[in-house]
Design a protein around this motif. Structure first.
Motif, PDB file in Angstrom:
ATOM      1  N   UNK A 132       0.806  -1.093   0.145  1.00 10.83           N
ATOM      2  CA  UNK A 132      -0.203  -0.147   0.175  1.00 10.83           C
ATOM      3  C   UNK A 132       0.869   1.311  -0.078  1.00 10.83           C
ATOM      4  N   UNK A 133       0.163   2.295  -0.432  1.00  9.37           N
ATOM      5  CA  UNK A 133       0.914   3.747  -0.417  1.00  9.37           C
ATOM      6  C   UNK A 133      -0.169   4.409   0.038  1.00  9.37           C
ATOM      7  N   UNK A 134       0.106   5.187   1.027  1.00 12.16           N
ATOM      8  CA  UNK A 134      -0.971   6.104   1.649  1.00 12.16           C
ATOM      9  C   UNK A 134      -2.484   5.634   1.897  1.00 12.16           C
ATOM     10  N   UNK A 135      -2.274   4.263   2.155  1.00 13.56           N
ATOM     11  CA  UNK A 135      -3.752   3.338   2.314  1.00 13.56           C
ATOM     12  C   UNK A 135      -4.228   3.020   1.187  1.00 13.56           C
ATOM     13  N   UNK A 136      -3.579   3.172  -0.075  1.00 10.99           N
ATOM     14  CA  UNK A 136      -3.960   2.840  -1.518  1.00 10.99           C
ATOM     15  C   UNK A 136      -3.574   1.383  -1.851  1.00 10.99           C
ATOM     16  N   UNK A 148      -0.201   6.384 -10.366  1.00  6.16           N
ATOM     17  CA  UNK A 148      -1.404   7.041  -9.916  1.00  6.16           C
ATOM     18  C   UNK A 148      -1.133   7.533  -8.518  1.00  6.16           C
ATOM     19  N   UNK A 149      -0.495   6.907  -7.643  1.00  3.80           N
ATOM     20  CA  UNK A 149      -0.327   7.058  -6.051  1.00  3.80           C
ATOM     21  C   UNK A 149       0.820   8.269  -6.108  1.00  3.80           C
ATOM     22  N   UNK A 150       1.812   8.041  -6.985  1.00  2.00           N
ATOM     23  CA  UNK A 150       2.844   9.324  -6.822  1.00  2.00           C
ATOM     24  C   UNK A 150       2.231  10.228  -7.448  1.00  2.00           C
ATOM     25  N   UNK A 198       6.115  13.438   3.298  1.00  2.21           N
ATOM     26  CA  UNK A 198       6.003  12.150   4.184  1.00  2.21           C
ATOM     27  C   UNK A 198       5.037  11.578   3.472  1.00  2.21           C
ATOM     28  N   UNK A 199       5.564  10.180   3.208  1.00  2.00           N
ATOM     29  CA  UNK A 199       4.372   9.253   2.637  1.00  2.00           C
ATOM     30  C   UNK A 199       4.485   7.804   3.165  1.00  2.00           C
TER      31      UNK A 199
END
Length: 206
Positions: free
Chosen positions: A164-168, A178-180, A188-189
């Motif tokens: 996960x990235x930031x909960x995704x 898309x997260x980036x 911070x991530x």
């Protein structure tokens, strides 16, 4: 009410691509603090200070590092996170009026939204976060870590799984891109990383 021209562009993209293209102005920036507000003679600490300009078309419009974006399309910009939320309401090629403050005073420019491709996002992610990713099988994996980057300083290494990235949830390279795009200007991530069959929450500091 949605303007008919914007509705047509959205429908055209959905028909031809199956999704609406991500757009940007090629700007990176940071929040305005009291020191910057005082230096720029602003009444309050709000807006986004431009730190980098990536798109030549936007650079030709006269936007430069050090300018403060005070408004987009008549909407006052609170900070860089708010700026990103505003931009997500635009479509490819749509023009936006930017209210700017610079060393030469206040001015307004009109610029068209540019395509923010996954390729651009992946290249920027490697330079800003220090990560390359691949999808070799069931999981999205780290395929490379740039020496001296935030990713290396965090201890990430090739073969780690990005869950996960930031909960995704990350289930493809497209999800990572898309997260980036969404979190590219964050300091911070939060990441959920898999290693040796276990998951770890870690904070990537940029």
């Amino acid at each position: 009410a949605i303007p008919i021209n914007k509705a047509r562009r959205v429908v055209d993209e959905l028909v031809s691509l199956g999704r609406v293209q991500a757009v940007w102005l090629g700007l990176e920036g940071q929040d305005v603090d009291e020191r910057i507000a005082g230096y720029m003679n602003l009444d309050e600490a709000r807006g986004m200070v431009v730190t980098q300009v990536h798109e030549p078309a936007v650079e030709r419009a006269g936007i430069r590092p050090g300018d403060v974006v005070l408004g987009v399309g008549g909407v006052e910009v609170e900070d860089r996170a708010h700026y990103l939320r505003i931009i997500r309401n635009y479509t490819l090629g749509q023009e936006a009026r930017l209210d700017l403050a610079g060393r030469d005073g206040r001015r307004t420019v009109v610029v068209a939204m540019q395509s923010f491709t996954d390729e651009k996002a992946l290249d920027m992610a490697e330079r800003r976060w220090g990560l390359r990713v691949a999808f070799p099988g069931r999981n999205l994996a780290v395929s490379g870590v740039r020496p001296g980057s935030p990713a290396q300083q965090l201890g990430l290494r090739t073969g780690d799984v990005l869950i996960k990235i930031a909960g995704e949830e990350m289930s493809s390279v497209t999800d990572f891109a898309r997260a980036f795009k969404r979190h590219r200007m964050a300091n911070t991530v939060m990441l959920l990383v898999g290693r040796d069959g276990r998951g770890y929450h870690v904070r990537l500091r940029v």
